[in-house]
Design an enzyme around this catalytic site. Structure first.
Site, PDB file in Angstrom:
ATOM      1  N   GLY A 169      41.129  51.093  42.613  1.00  0.00           N
ATOM      2  CA  GLY A 169      42.006  50.460  41.637  1.00  0.00           C
ATOM      3  C   GLY A 169      42.366  51.391  40.498  1.00  0.00           C
ATOM      4  O   GLY A 169      42.299  51.009  39.326  1.00  0.00           O
TER       5      GLY A 169
ATOM      6  N   THR B 273      45.298  53.182  39.809  1.00  0.00           N
ATOM      7  CA  THR B 273      46.684  53.537  39.529  1.00  0.00           C
ATOM      8  C   THR B 273      47.096  53.167  38.105  1.00  0.00           C
ATOM      9  O   THR B 273      48.203  53.510  37.682  1.00  0.00           O
ATOM     10  CB  THR B 273      47.642  52.858  40.526  1.00  0.00           C
ATOM     11  OG1 THR B 273      47.474  51.438  40.462  1.00  0.00           O
ATOM     12  CG2 THR B 273      47.375  53.347  41.944  1.00  0.00           C
TER      13      THR B 273
ATOM     14  N   GLY C  33      45.354  51.557  33.957  1.00  0.00           N
ATOM     15  CA  GLY C  33      44.257  51.015  33.171  1.00  0.00           C
ATOM     16  C   GLY C  33      42.992  51.828  33.190  1.00  0.00           C
ATOM     17  O   GLY C  33      43.002  53.066  33.190  1.00  0.00           O
TER      18      GLY C  33
ATOM     19  N   GLY D 195      40.729  52.309  35.511  1.00  0.00           N
ATOM     20  CA  GLY D 195      40.533  53.155  36.688  1.00  0.00           C
ATOM     21  C   GLY D 195      41.259  54.476  36.577  1.00  0.00           C
ATOM     22  O   GLY D 195      40.715  55.536  36.935  1.00  0.00           O
TER      23      GLY D 195
ATOM     24  N   SER E 227      31.784  43.573  33.333  1.00  0.00           N
ATOM     25  CA  SER E 227      32.408  43.091  32.101  1.00  0.00           C
ATOM     26  C   SER E 227      31.368  42.394  31.256  1.00  0.00           C
ATOM     27  O   SER E 227      30.398  41.828  31.787  1.00  0.00           O
ATOM     28  CB  SER E 227      33.545  42.115  32.426  1.00  0.00           C
ATOM     29  OG  SER E 227      33.967  41.422  31.272  1.00  0.00           O
TER      30      SER E 227
ATOM     31  N   TYR F  56      35.992  34.256  37.049  1.00  0.00           N
ATOM     32  CA  TYR F  56      35.974  35.706  36.787  1.00  0.00           C
ATOM     33  C   TYR F  56      34.588  36.134  36.320  1.00  0.00           C
ATOM     34  O   TYR F  56      34.028  37.118  36.824  1.00  0.00           O
ATOM     35  CB  TYR F  56      37.018  36.037  35.727  1.00  0.00           C
ATOM     36  CG  TYR F  56      36.901  37.430  35.148  1.00  0.00           C
ATOM     37  CD1 TYR F  56      37.301  38.544  35.885  1.00  0.00           C
ATOM     38  CD2 TYR F  56      36.386  37.638  33.866  1.00  0.00           C
ATOM     39  CE1 TYR F  56      37.189  39.825  35.364  1.00  0.00           C
ATOM     40  CE2 TYR F  56      36.278  38.915  33.332  1.00  0.00           C
ATOM     41  CZ  TYR F  56      36.682  40.004  34.080  1.00  0.00           C
ATOM     42  OH  TYR F  56      36.566  41.268  33.560  1.00  0.00           O
TER      43      TYR F  56
END
Length: 263
Positions: A14, A16, A18, A20, A140, A153
């Protein structure tokens, strides 16, 4: 400081945009051979160019959805061996508990939990065999402080802590480590839309909305501001380094302080 990452191979899912993307940039600048994953070829190509422009010399991409079993298998085939695995892929949403469907629960678990489980299963044996490796889960703070509007989440983020801690115990006595990083609310693509959805006045200036968010929804925050993606990347890059060899089985809160840190 030399983080001794030259010629280490790092896979970041992931990546691409933010957090990451910032992690991939930081690892590449330290000399690691970086592999990023993504589902969209144009975005993947843009990210690769971005990382190279930022000082990374060795960057490659794998077009695959790490949230699916087939995607994980594609990634493992394209990169059969890695020294560093950063399980960053993740999604979030705000939703009333009664409106969270079984499909919502299953989707978040596939993306946030099973992506990391499948790739860790693929790469941990090789790390143990070579007696060196790093697996890092991007969890998180919501895995500990559960937001009532993001229960599904938060549950996936708590699950990541269980997986990372359990895997760390499988590395006992080796030079392989498994850790989790728990960022607070981080400035990234889509965060403004999320904040406005939480605001009393969605049309207010974004600075006012951020201040309201931390005063109400995240009043326990130490920083009382958004975490920058680069700040998370700095911590992850250290954990990926040989210099972090005594940190294993830890959940490190990117906002400040450590929780459940057991070497």
């Amino acid at each position: 400081m030399d983080l001794q990452l030259t010629d280490k191979t790092a896979l970041v899912t992931g990546a691409t945009a933010g957090i990451g993307l910032e992690i991939a940039r930081a690892l590449a600048r330290e000399g690691a051979n970086v592999i990023i994953t993504g589902r969209d070829r144009p975005k993947l190509d843009i990210a690769i160019t971005d990382i190279k422009t930022s000082g990374g010399e060795s960057v490659a991409g794998v077009l695959a959805d790490a949230a699916t079993a087939d995607g994980a298998a594609t990634i493992a085939k394209a990169a059969p061996s890695v020294d560093i695995l950063v399980n960053n892929l993740g999604i979030y949403e705000s939703k009333d508990f009664g409106a969270i469907t079984d499909a919502d629960w299953n989707h978040l678990f596939e993306v946030n939990v099973m992506s990391g489980v499948r790739l860790s299963r693929a790469y941990l044996p090789g790390m143990l065999e070579q007696n060196w490796g790093r697996i890092i889960f991007i969890s998180s703070e919501s895995g500990l402080a559960i937001p009532p509007d993001m229960i599904h989440y938060a549950t996936t983020k708590t699950a990541q802590l269980s997986v990372s801690r359990g895997l760390a115990q499988l590395t006992r006595g080796t030079n392989v480590t498994v850790n989790a990083v728990l960022p607070g609310p981080t400035r990234s693509e889509g965060i403004e839309t999320f904040l406005r959805s939480q605001a009393t006045d969605p049309s207010a200036p974004i600075k006012e909305i951020e201040a309201e968010f931390f005063a109400t929804a995240r009043s326990a925050s130490i920083l009382q501001r958004m975490v920058e993606a680069e700040e998370v990347a700095n911590l992850v890059t250290y954990l990926a380094s040989p210099l972090s060899s005594a940190t294993n089985g830890a959940a490190l809160r990117a906002e400040g302080g450590l929780v459940n840190t057991i070497a």
